[in-house]
Each structure stands twice: as structure tokens, then as C-alpha cells.
Design a protein around this motif. Structure first.
Motif, PDB file in Angstrom:
ATOM      1  N   TRP A  42       0.860  -1.189   0.000  1.00  0.00           N
ATOM      2  CA  TRP A  42       0.000   0.000   0.000  1.00  0.00           C
ATOM      3  C   TRP A  42       0.894   1.237   0.000  1.00  0.00           C
ATOM      4  O   TRP A  42       1.810   1.345   0.824  1.00  0.00           O
ATOM      5  N   MET A  44       0.669   5.768  -0.671  1.00  0.00           N
ATOM      6  CA  MET A  44      -0.310   6.850  -0.659  1.00  0.00           C
ATOM      7  C   MET A  44      -0.157   7.828  -1.828  1.00  0.00           C
ATOM      8  O   MET A  44       0.944   8.070  -2.311  1.00  0.00           O
ATOM      9  N   TRP A  74      -4.391   9.873   0.562  1.00  0.00           N
ATOM     10  CA  TRP A  74      -3.902  10.328   1.876  1.00  0.00           C
ATOM     11  C   TRP A  74      -5.059  10.577   2.851  1.00  0.00           C
ATOM     12  O   TRP A  74      -4.926  10.363   4.047  1.00  0.00           O
ATOM     13  N   ALA A  77      -6.097   7.139   4.200  1.00  0.00           N
ATOM     14  CA  ALA A  77      -5.029   6.172   4.477  1.00  0.00           C
ATOM     15  C   ALA A  77      -4.957   5.766   5.944  1.00  0.00           C
ATOM     16  O   ALA A  77      -4.875   4.579   6.267  1.00  0.00           O
TER      17      ALA A  77
END
Length: 414
Positions: A42, A44, A74, A77
Motif C-alpha cells: 500500500w 499513498m 492520503w 489512508a
């Protein structure tokens, strides 16, 4: 850019309770780096998009590895990481925003970094410190972000300003001269309030010798140095040199181009924005170090790469992180993203070694400071955001606002 979404602490508490069982990870059932496997990653924002291409490159030379990159916004996240951690479904590798690592390390969700493989001396000090919590390292520095001063050189000439402001007193004089003699609407842009205002305040705070937490993680946000820094910061609004209205999603580069705002602080990505969107500004602006108070000290943001304690692909994850943080690929990542390499050796050749603007960032990054990792990092900085807003909006004195933040933060530190 790092925008930490603020999630209710309740979610965090529940997550901590659920992940305690996963402490120490599942070391035994690691499949080994050479086995055929899929790594989940993962990352961002823009980094997530660009990492997809890098992962494809990596797969060419590592035929046994499939890398599944999920780009995450973001804004969501933090929430997604907390939820995944609670469900025991974190990816093998994840990008950690600069203020989140302490929270996830404290939950036992992250695998400690092998410090024989990744060495502190290869990275900027602040970048390494961001990955460290409670004396252990949990994140490998990926890229570093620090703030410097952008200013209009052509308007400075008009205003009779010689060179960049060297001190905080010079900064105020320059802001006044831009307004009075060059006819700019504002003297400079700094964030007056709301989320992440603290990032705008840090260069003033650190340069004055203040901090939110000291090196031992003790709250010191109401120290005389911090009070003085906030008075100085708020004074720029009081004198009408900076706009005290907060505008969500505000793009300072447009006002920089029109000349309404002749000075602002920002990170490295803004160079590309100005070059791409306002090519006519070429030769009319420059970057300079943070004006010094006791010293010239900026804030360091950026991101680290961490491995889930539950991953059964730790060996392969470590090899992928080695690849992303080695000298050659750090320089390549800069070309792709304009993220500044956290690995200092990447700065020894090419544009990173020769570009005058980048040299300013390089030098600023050497001394930049970072908030020590804390489980409640995002909540701690939120209290400082509140204090800044109260003072710039004329609702409180700097001392009273920071005394309040100090007592709130004392209840949040570990």
C-alpha cells in the motif's frame, strides 16, 4: 505531501486491543525470498500511482515475485491502516506517513527493521528518526520532505530587498517591503489555522529553539522559546502581512505567479508545479533556507516503508525495500516523483548534485527536525493546530493557547 487523516481515538483503542494477540508477528512461517509469491503493497497519493511502474520493473528481474500495489488516498489512508490492522489484514509492505509510525509500532503491527541490512548512516538523521519508536527501528526511510522559503526575486529587487531574508526579523522586513514598495497584496503566505497548521509553524518553532516534544518525548510546547515563536508567527497576521482566513485546498503557486503572495514556505514538489504551470516565472524566483532565529531549522516530513508483523513474506518484503532505498533507485524515484531521496548517497550525481535549488533542500534536510514517534502523534499535533488557530484569530494569547495545548498533550503522550 503528508496529510494525516484524523480518526477518532476510539478506533485506535479497539485496534490496539485486537492486535495485541499478533505481537511479535508470525516469524516462523515466512516463505523465503526465492519462493513464488505475491507481495501486497500500500502506498499513498502520487507515490502509490508511481510505485505501480517501479513494481513492474522489479518483477522483470524477480520472476518469482508478483507485486500488487494498492494506491491509497492520503485522506483515507490512516483510517484504512487502522481498520486493516484491527482485522489482521495489513499488507506485507506499507508506506507510513511521518506521524503514524509510533501508533502502529505501539500496537505491535510492524516488524522491526534489520539494522544490519539497513544502516542509520546511509540516511538523513531526521528520516531515520521517523522510523524509530521506543528505541527500535520499524521503518526504512523512503523519501524526505523539508520546507524552505520560496520568494520572488524580481519583486524583491523592486522592493529594494537584497538577497533572501537571513533572519526572522529580515523575513518580517521583507514582507513589509514587498507590500509597501512592490505593491504585493500580502507579504508572505503561512497557514493561519486548521489541520496541519503545525507544519507551517514548525520552521518558526524549531528555529527559535522550541519543540512540541523534547528528545525524550516530554511535552515542551509552552516553553518560552515556543511562546516567542508563536507570537512572532501570529504577529505576521496581526500586521496584515499574511492572510488570516484559512482556505481549504488553497494553491499558493497561483498567487505567487500573479505576485499577490511573494513569499511562502513549501516542500520540493512545488518546484515542479511552478516550472510546469508558470514557465514565464523562470528566473524570477528562488528558494532559500528557513530564515534563522537561534538557527535555521526546518521540519522534516516524508515517509518510511514498513513491513507488517503478520506478513509471511518478510524476506521478500525486505528485498523489495532494499531495492527501493538503494542509491540507484532512490535517484530514479526522484526522477519519477520529485520526492527527495532519504538515502544521502543518491545526492552524489546527476541533477541532485548540481541543481542550485535542490542544494538548498539538501542542506536544510541535514538539520531538519521531526516530531518523535508517539502512538497518538496525530492527536498531539491536532492540539498544536488548535493553539495556532486560537492565536492567529485573536482569540487567545500565545502563552495561554500553548499552556492549554501543553496540558492536553501531557494526557496524550505515552
Amino acid at each position: 505531501m503528508h496529510h494525516a487523516a484524523r480518526t477518532a481515538s476510539i478506533a485506535v483503542t479497539v485496534a490496539s486491543a485486537l492486535t495485541l494477540t499478533a505481537c511479535g508477528g508470525s516469524g516462523g512461517d515466512d516463505v523465503g525470498a526465492d519462493a513464488k509469491q505475491t507481495l501486497t503493497v500500500w502506498a499513498m497519493g502520487a507515490e502509490g500511482e508511481k510505485l505501480v511502474d517501479v513494481a513492474k520493473e522489479y518483477e522483470k528481474t524477480h520472476s518469482n515475485i508478483t507485486i500488487k500495489v494498492t494506491p491509497v488516498g492520503w485522506d483515507v489512508a490512516h483510517q484504512k491502516l487502522v481498520a486493516a490492522s484491527a482485522a489482521g489484514k495489513l499488507p506485507d509492505v506499507m508506506q507510513m506517513g511521518s506521524s503514524w509510525l509510533g501508533e502502529f509500532a505501539d500496537m505491535g503491527a510492524l516488524e522491526p527493521v534489520d539494522t544490519k541490512v539497513f544502516q542509520k548512516g546511509d540516511f538523513f538523521p531526521a528520516a531515520w528518526e521517523q522510523g524509530t519508536y521506543d528505541g527500535k527501528t520499524y521503518g526504512v526511510p523512503w523519501y524526505v520532505d523539508t520546507r524552505v522559503l520560496y520568494y520572488r526575486t524580481d519583486l524583491a529587487k523592486k522592493a529594494g530587498i537584497k538577497g533572501a531574508p537571513a533572519t526572522m526579523a529580515d523575513l518580517q522586513k521583507a514582507a513589509e517591503a514587498y507590500q509597501d514598495k512592490a505593491g504585493t497584496k500580502w507579504g508572505l503566505n503561512i497557514q493561519p489555522s486548521n489541520q496541519d497548521a503545525v507544519q507551517s509553524f514548525y520552521p518558526f518553532l524549531y528555529s527559535a529553539g522550541g519543540a512540541v516534544l523534547d528528545d525524550n518525548g516530554k511535552p515542551v510546547v509552552n516553553s518560552p522559546e515556543a511562546v516567542k515563536a508563536l507570537e512572532n508567527y501570529a504577529g505576521l497576521f496581526k500586521k496584515g502581512l499574511s492572510d488570516k482566513t484559512f482556505r481549504p485546498g488553497y494553491d499558493v503557486t497561483k498567487d505567487f505567479n500573479s505576485g499577490a503572495v511573494p513569499m511562502f514556505f513549501s516542500g520540493p514538489w512545488t518546484i515542479g508545479l511552478i516550472d510546469d504551470n508558470f514557465p514565464d516565472l523562470k528566473g524570477k524566483w528562488a528558494v532559500a533556507p528557513v530564515p534563522a532565529d537561534k538557527a535555521s531549522v526546518s521540519w522534516a516530513g516524508g515517509a518510511n516503508l514498513a513491513v507488517s508483523a503478520d506478513s509471511s513474506h518478510k524476506a521478500a518484503a525486505q528485498e523489495f525495500i532494499q531495492y527501493l532505498t538503494d542509491t540507484k533507485n532512490q535517484a530514479d524515484w526522484y526522477q519519477r516523483t520529485k520526492d527527495l531521496p532519504a538515502n544521502t548517497a543518491a545526492w552524489k550525481s546527476g541533477e541532485l548534485a548540481t541543481d542550485a535549488n535542490l542544494k538548498v533542500f539538501r542542506e536544510q534536510a541535514e538539520t531538519a527536525k521531526v516530531l518523535p514517534a508517539e502512538p497518538k502523534g496525530t492527536e498531539i499535533t491536532a492540539k498544536v493546530d488548535d493553539a495556532i488557530g486560537a492565536v492567529t484569530q485573536g482569540k487567545s494569547s500565545a502563552k495561554a493557547a500553548l499552556d492549554k495545548a501543553q496540558s492536553e498533550i501531557e494526557g496524550l503522550v505515552k
